[in-house]
Design an enzyme around this catalytic site. Structure first.
Site, PDB file in Angstrom:
ATOM      1  N   ILE A  78       0.843  -1.191   0.000  1.00  0.00           N
ATOM      2  CA  ILE A  78       0.000   0.000   0.000  1.00  0.00           C
ATOM      3  C   ILE A  78       0.884   1.248   0.000  1.00  0.00           C
ATOM      4  CG2 ILE A  78      -1.883  -1.195   1.183  1.00  0.00           C
ATOM      5  CD1 ILE A  78      -0.980   0.388   3.741  1.00  0.00           C
ATOM      6  N   CYS A  79       0.262   2.393  -0.208  1.00  0.00           N
ATOM      7  CA  CYS A  79       1.015   3.652  -0.215  1.00  0.00           C
ATOM      8  C   CYS A  79       1.499   3.968   1.193  1.00  0.00           C
ATOM      9  CB  CYS A  79       0.134   4.794  -0.710  1.00  0.00           C
ATOM     10  SG  CYS A  79      -0.284   4.610  -2.465  1.00  0.00           S
ATOM     11  N   PRO A  80       2.670   4.547   1.380  1.00  0.00           N
ATOM     12  CA  PRO A  80       3.552   5.037   0.320  1.00  0.00           C
ATOM     13  C   PRO A  80       4.583   4.012  -0.163  1.00  0.00           C
ATOM     14  CG  PRO A  80       4.456   5.721   2.417  1.00  0.00           C
ATOM     15  CD  PRO A  80       3.222   4.898   2.721  1.00  0.00           C
ATOM     16  N   TYR A  81       4.493   2.765   0.345  1.00  0.00           N
ATOM     17  CA  TYR A  81       5.547   1.796   0.010  1.00  0.00           C
ATOM     18  C   TYR A  81       5.529   1.410  -1.463  1.00  0.00           C
ATOM     19  CZ  TYR A  81       5.476   2.008   4.960  1.00  0.00           C
ATOM     20  OH  TYR A  81       5.484   2.499   6.220  1.00  0.00           O
TER      21      TYR A  81
END
Ligand SMILES: [Zn+2]
Lengths: 268, 81
Positions: free
Chosen positions: B16-19
């Site tokens: 998921i964001c920000p990864y």
């Protein structure tokens, strides 16, 4: 080196910055920074540098923790009263980030060991609370060509400057000689509102990170002054002094000297 | 239109964001200017945020395509260091 998944998560807020990225974060992890003093300034500087992932931090301090330190020296705590500050800082910083190795140097800096000490580091941070150390660190960094981020606090005011030997000013370009003992109050004698240490220490940590990354404009030839009461920042130009006793082309001072440490007699 | 062949492909499904962006950015940093990165992902928000962030960083987004019920594929050409 490759990042572990844990590092990708830990440093994600750095990595997504265009000015840092994975490459910048690797520079931070490989950097070696020496912090002089584990007191009011050294604590926040070291705390943020450890959080940022600076791989090797040296911290020099020969004092032990006293109750009166805890109002501002945030790396220490009540359970550690009497413990050497350098050991306490090492515990705090390494607990925050296992990527960081902290060398605790429990000595008072002196002219006979400082050159040998700073040669292992890329950048030196001065968070000392007395003039003898401040001048010794300045002269040693000029002679060794090490970038130095200097900070000072007094009551409600603080200042930060970044010395890049050979490129910009040094501390003696600003104030040629230490003030005579007894004339000025040392920071140990003077009061300070604890949070001021956080402001100035964080500014110093930011200077260090910019130097590591090679980005932005460090406070070279500049002195940044902060007045907490007035909530004001002021930046003044500090030109290099062509007759500076230590950093000019024909320096008068070519050997390190230890000044009398008589500024800080009063302890509380 | 000629099919674009990526020089490198990463599968960041499950992230998921920000990864999503962190992984994509680390991948493109390792590449040469002019090379094309393929990103396969399943986080809906990232199908919009990654192209935008890549363009903010100065890279060229060549394609954003939903390839099945859950997944997107994004092609980005590295334009600068
Ligand atoms: Zn000078």
């Amino acid at each position: 080196m490759e990042f572990t998944d844990e590092q990708i998560h830990r440093y994600s807020r750095h990595i997504i910055l265009p000015e840092v990225g994975g490459k910048g974060q690797k520079k931070i992890l490989q950097a070696r920074v020496l912090i002089v003093g584990a007191g009011g300034l050294g604590c926040p500087v070291g705390y943020y540098l450890a959080a940022a992932g600076v791989g090797t931090i040296g911290i020099v301090d020969n004092d032990t923790i006293e109750l009166s330190n805890l109002q501002r020296q945030i790396a220490h705590n009540t359970e550690r009263l009497g413990m050497p500050k350098a050991d306490s800082a090492k515990m705090t910083f390494e607990a925050l980030n296992p990527d960081v190795t902290v060398h605790a140097i429990k000595e008072r800096l002196n002219k006979d060991m400082i050159m040998d000490l700073i040669k292992d580091y890329d950048i030196v941070v001065d968070g000392s609370d007395n003039f003898p150390t401040r001048y010794l660190v300045n002269d040693a960094c000029v002679m060794a060509g090490k970038p130095l981020v200097s900070g000072a606090i007094l009551r409600f005011e603080g200042q930060v400057t970044t010395i890049i030997p050979g490129e910009g000013h040094c501390y003696r370009c600003l104030f040629e000689e230490p003030p005579p003992p007894g004339l000025v109050p040392s920071c140990q004698e003077a009061g300070v509102l604890g949070a001021l240490c956080g402001v100035i220490g964080s500014l110093q940590a930011m200077e260090v990170l910019k130097l590591i990354l090679g980005k932005g404009q460090p406070l070279k030839n500049q002195l940044l002054m902060y007045n907490a009461f007035e909530s004001s920042f002021r930046k003044v130009k500090v030109p290099r002094n062509p007759d500076c006793p230590v950093c000019s082309d024909n320096p008068r001072i070519t050997e390190l000297q230890d000044y009398e440490a008589e500024y800080c007699q009063m302890r509380f | 239109m000629e099919e674009i062949k990526p020089d490198k492909s990463i599968n960041i499904k499950g992230l998921i964001c920000p990864y999503t962006f962190v992984k994509s950015k680390l991948a493109i940093e390792e590449m040469e200017v002019g090379q094309v990165l393929e990103i396969i992902l399943d986080y809906p928000e990232a199908s919009r945020s990654i192209p935008k962030s890549m363009e903010d960083h100065g890279h060229k987004v060549l394609k954003v395509e939903k390839i099945n019920d859950t997944d997107w594929v994004i092609l980005v050409r590295k334009e600068r260091e």
